[in-house]
Design a protein around this motif. Sequence first.
Motif, PDB file in Angstrom:
ATOM      1  N   GLY A   1     -10.458  -7.964  -7.466  1.00 35.96           N
ATOM      2  CA  GLY A   1      -9.062  -7.994  -7.073  1.00 35.96           C
ATOM      3  C   GLY A   1      -8.799  -7.858  -5.593  1.00 35.96           C
ATOM      4  N   ARG A   2      -9.830  -7.550  -4.821  1.00 38.84           N
ATOM      5  CA  ARG A   2      -9.614  -7.296  -3.392  1.00 38.84           C
ATOM      6  C   ARG A   2      -9.466  -8.610  -2.660  1.00 38.84           C
ATOM      7  NH1 ARG A   2      -8.008  -5.731   0.878  1.00 38.84           N
ATOM      8  NH2 ARG A   2      -8.878  -4.082   2.174  1.00 38.84           N
ATOM      9  N   GLN A   3      -8.313  -8.800  -2.015  1.00 39.33           N
ATOM     10  CA  GLN A   3      -7.996 -10.052  -1.331  1.00 39.33           C
ATOM     11  C   GLN A   3      -7.920  -9.812   0.171  1.00 39.33           C
ATOM     12  OE1 GLN A   3      -4.209 -10.329  -0.526  1.00 39.33           O
ATOM     13  NE2 GLN A   3      -4.709 -11.922   0.929  1.00 39.33           N
ATOM     14  N   VAL A   4      -8.477 -10.719   0.916  1.00 37.78           N
ATOM     15  CA  VAL A   4      -8.461 -10.613   2.379  1.00 37.78           C
ATOM     16  C   VAL A   4      -8.042 -11.945   2.959  1.00 37.78           C
ATOM     17  CG1 VAL A   4      -9.887 -10.375   4.442  1.00 37.78           C
ATOM     18  CG2 VAL A   4     -10.189  -8.796   2.558  1.00 37.78           C
TER      19      VAL A   4
ATOM     20  N   PRO B   1       0.821  -1.207   0.000  1.00 37.20           N
ATOM     21  CA  PRO B   1       0.000   0.000   0.000  1.00 37.20           C
ATOM     22  C   PRO B   1       0.856   1.259   0.000  1.00 37.20           C
ATOM     23  CG  PRO B   1      -0.031  -1.038   2.151  1.00 37.20           C
ATOM     24  CD  PRO B   1       0.695  -1.972   1.248  1.00 37.20           C
ATOM     25  N   ARG B   2       0.372   2.270  -0.676  1.00 40.73           N
ATOM     26  CA  ARG B   2       1.100   3.538  -0.774  1.00 40.73           C
ATOM     27  C   ARG B   2       1.229   4.248   0.573  1.00 40.73           C
ATOM     28  NH1 ARG B   2      -2.520   7.810  -0.767  1.00 40.73           N
ATOM     29  NH2 ARG B   2      -1.134   9.194  -1.949  1.00 40.73           N
ATOM     30  N   ASN B   3       0.311   3.946   1.509  1.00 42.20           N
ATOM     31  CA  ASN B   3       0.261   4.694   2.767  1.00 42.20           C
ATOM     32  C   ASN B   3       0.891   3.947   3.938  1.00 42.20           C
ATOM     33  OD1 ASN B   3      -1.761   2.774   2.685  1.00 42.20           O
ATOM     34  ND2 ASN B   3      -3.231   3.986   3.857  1.00 42.20           N
ATOM     35  N   LEU B   4       1.788   3.002   3.652  1.00 40.24           N
ATOM     36  CA  LEU B   4       2.530   2.360   4.744  1.00 40.24           C
ATOM     37  C   LEU B   4       3.322   3.418   5.518  1.00 40.24           C
ATOM     38  CD1 LEU B   4       4.163  -0.952   3.429  1.00 40.24           C
ATOM     39  CD2 LEU B   4       2.614  -0.711   5.371  1.00 40.24           C
TER      40      LEU B   4
ATOM     41  N   GLU C   1       5.343  -9.865  10.849  1.00 42.57           N
ATOM     42  CA  GLU C   1       4.146 -10.510  10.316  1.00 42.57           C
ATOM     43  C   GLU C   1       4.083 -10.366   8.797  1.00 42.57           C
ATOM     44  OE1 GLU C   1       0.385 -12.488  10.203  1.00 42.57           O
ATOM     45  OE2 GLU C   1       2.134 -12.509  11.511  1.00 42.57           O
ATOM     46  N   ILE C   2       4.489  -9.212   8.293  1.00 42.06           N
ATOM     47  CA  ILE C   2       4.493  -9.003   6.844  1.00 42.06           C
ATOM     48  C   ILE C   2       5.423 -10.003   6.167  1.00 42.06           C
ATOM     49  CG2 ILE C   2       5.316  -7.419   5.040  1.00 42.06           C
ATOM     50  CD1 ILE C   2       4.107  -5.132   6.653  1.00 42.06           C
ATOM     51  N   ARG C   3       6.614 -10.179   6.716  1.00 41.92           N
ATOM     52  CA  ARG C   3       7.555 -11.129   6.124  1.00 41.92           C
ATOM     53  C   ARG C   3       7.013 -12.555   6.206  1.00 41.92           C
ATOM     54  NH1 ARG C   3      11.081  -7.860   9.330  1.00 41.92           N
ATOM     55  NH2 ARG C   3      12.067  -6.250   8.047  1.00 41.92           N
ATOM     56  N   ARG C   4       6.297 -12.856   7.290  1.00 41.99           N
ATOM     57  CA  ARG C   4       5.720 -14.192   7.418  1.00 41.99           C
ATOM     58  C   ARG C   4       4.650 -14.406   6.348  1.00 41.99           C
ATOM     59  NH1 ARG C   4       1.434 -16.778   8.762  1.00 41.99           N
ATOM     60  NH2 ARG C   4       0.269 -14.881   9.267  1.00 41.99           N
ATOM     61  N   LEU C   5       3.785 -13.394   6.145  1.00 42.28           N
ATOM     62  CA  LEU C   5       2.738 -13.512   5.131  1.00 42.28           C
ATOM     63  C   LEU C   5       3.343 -13.755   3.749  1.00 42.28           C
ATOM     64  CD1 LEU C   5       0.371 -10.575   6.235  1.00 42.28           C
ATOM     65  CD2 LEU C   5      -0.128 -13.026   6.386  1.00 42.28           C
ATOM     66  N   VAL C   6       4.397 -13.006   3.429  1.00 48.35           N
ATOM     67  CA  VAL C   6       5.028 -13.139   2.117  1.00 48.35           C
ATOM     68  C   VAL C   6       5.676 -14.514   1.971  1.00 48.35           C
ATOM     69  CG1 VAL C   6       6.873 -12.273   0.638  1.00 48.35           C
ATOM     70  CG2 VAL C   6       5.392 -10.657   1.869  1.00 48.35           C
ATOM     71  N   ALA C   7       6.421 -14.928   2.990  1.00 48.62           N
ATOM     72  CA  ALA C   7       7.095 -16.225   2.924  1.00 48.62           C
ATOM     73  C   ALA C   7       6.081 -17.355   2.799  1.00 48.62           C
ATOM     74  CB  ALA C   7       7.965 -16.420   4.168  1.00 48.62           C
TER      75      ALA C   7
ATOM     76  N   LEU D   1      -0.792  -6.561   1.024  1.00 47.79           N
ATOM     77  CA  LEU D   1      -0.388  -6.221   2.391  1.00 47.79           C
ATOM     78  C   LEU D   1      -1.205  -5.019   2.852  1.00 47.79           C
ATOM     79  CD1 LEU D   1       3.470  -6.641   1.908  1.00 47.79           C
ATOM     80  CD2 LEU D   1       1.810  -8.310   2.744  1.00 47.79           C
ATOM     81  N   SER D   2      -2.488  -5.260   2.995  1.00 47.07           N
ATOM     82  CA  SER D   2      -3.445  -4.200   3.294  1.00 47.07           C
ATOM     83  C   SER D   2      -4.389  -4.673   4.391  1.00 47.07           C
ATOM     84  CB  SER D   2      -4.226  -3.844   2.027  1.00 47.07           C
ATOM     85  OG  SER D   2      -4.894  -4.994   1.517  1.00 47.07           O
ATOM     86  N   PRO D   3      -5.220  -3.755   4.946  1.00 49.90           N
ATOM     87  CA  PRO D   3      -6.171  -4.171   5.975  1.00 49.90           C
ATOM     88  C   PRO D   3      -7.124  -5.224   5.440  1.00 49.90           C
ATOM     89  CG  PRO D   3      -5.974  -1.785   5.890  1.00 49.90           C
ATOM     90  CD  PRO D   3      -5.263  -2.318   4.692  1.00 49.90           C
ATOM     91  N   PRO D   4      -7.588  -6.132   6.266  1.00 44.89           N
ATOM     92  CA  PRO D   4      -7.320  -6.200   7.706  1.00 44.89           C
ATOM     93  C   PRO D   4      -6.057  -6.982   8.080  1.00 44.89           C
ATOM     94  CG  PRO D   4      -8.956  -7.814   7.107  1.00 44.89           C
ATOM     95  CD  PRO D   4      -8.640  -7.065   5.849  1.00 44.89           C
TER      96      PRO D   4
END
Length: 484
Positions: free
Chosen positions: A469-472, A187-190, A399-405, A385-388
């Motif tokens: 395209g919205r993924q949660v 996201p652009r607003n990180l 947590e971000i690195r875990r999600l990506v891995a 990598l966006s809400p929620p």
Amino acid sequence: MVLPGIAHLRSGRRAAGTAILAVYALLIAGAATAGVLLAGNMARGARMAVQSEWLLTAAAAAFVLAVLWMTVIVHSWVITRPRPAGAGVRIGGAALVLVLCLCVAAPAGAVMHTSYTAYDTLTSVFGGGGVDGEPHDAADPWNGRDRIEVLLIGGDSGSNRYGMRTDSVMLASIDVHDGDTVLISLPRNLEDVQFPKGSKLAEAYPPPYGFNDIFNEIYQTIAEDPEQLAENPQATDPAADTLKGVVGHITGLEAEYYALVDMKGFEAVIDAIGGIDVHIDEPIPYGQEGAVLEAGDQHLNGNQALWYGRSRVNSDDYTRMGRQGCLVKYVVEQADPATVLTSFQELAGATKKTLRTDIPQAKLPAFIELAETVSEEGEMKSLQLSPPQVNPAYPDWKEIRRLVADAVSAQQDDEKGGDDRAAEPEPSASASSPSPSEEGAEEGAGEDGDSTEWQDYTGLPEPSPTTPGRQVGDDATSLDSICP
């Protein structure tokens, strides 16, 4: 002109006529053989067309053949013209010879011009040799890696804007063997962006205050002071080169290359490939004059596709992120090689003006082959990598690195699992935008009717997003299931 050497045979010059006809026959046979080899295999031709030596060879061959062919035409007239001949015959014959020579020169000139345009574009946009001085190995273009990461950057530079913000940033992790791809959208607003330890950015913005702006301002910040902030101030684009390291630090994946295109460049590229087809569920307002992308099956030109991926009216950054992922999927699926070739000049012009990348020219044949694999065999998934799942205001970097891995390893596990994907139903191109998965939504509701993660986050009754395209959720989702 049609059968070089006939005039020489007629005038008794049998050796010359036979030699000319033999060479002509060999050229026709060679052209026919090349046509058979390239027929139905546009990728093979494209791999040749992105190599400077082939382009220069084509231009040189076209020039030499045109000169020789025109010489044969002129000499054929010289040895067969009537003698004596009146002024009318001489003038008429000369005019006819000139027209026939032009018929040969015109296509040869087109070949030379196209070859030069391609050569100029490739040498202007793509670097030469290997990366960081390393030689390129055509037998192992990915240096033994099973996956490569390419940073895809969309900027908002324009004549009415200062600098450039990177409003669209996606890291494409691509399996080089089967083309399976995970598009990781940032996201652009990180906020509170963390920089690699020991980097110039980390030294310039140390904790506890760190970088006091949002993620999309990093590029312009570096561009304004590359000597102090860029890891390699001598790079073609020091800001984009440094952004690779920042994104790699955030995601835990090392981006080998980047490709940056601005808004107008994207618009021109879409126009050059003939536009794209999309399905729109709800009208999308855009622009400053009340324009609207109407609901239904639509064929979008470059400007409309740009706004499909940029509009935030009645939506938000994350909805826009989802549509941007869908745009990548649509371009991969719909870019018709024949259309690209017929619009080559426009595409080359748009590319030269707006595309910046550190992909070396030597890697282009391998990338074309990989692109064909992605388009024909690979599965494209989206991880946003966006809400929620991620709070941009207070991101949990571990947590971000875990999600990506997990997203990358899950895709690799799916491939090892065999043909599970083949059993999945094909989505309908005209269907309304599905949620990430109706089955997943039902599972998320729980056996006792508990609310889903999406409902908890938004307070809406829908169990999952309805925007394309919205993924949660923690798992990357197939773009086939979330893009109509």
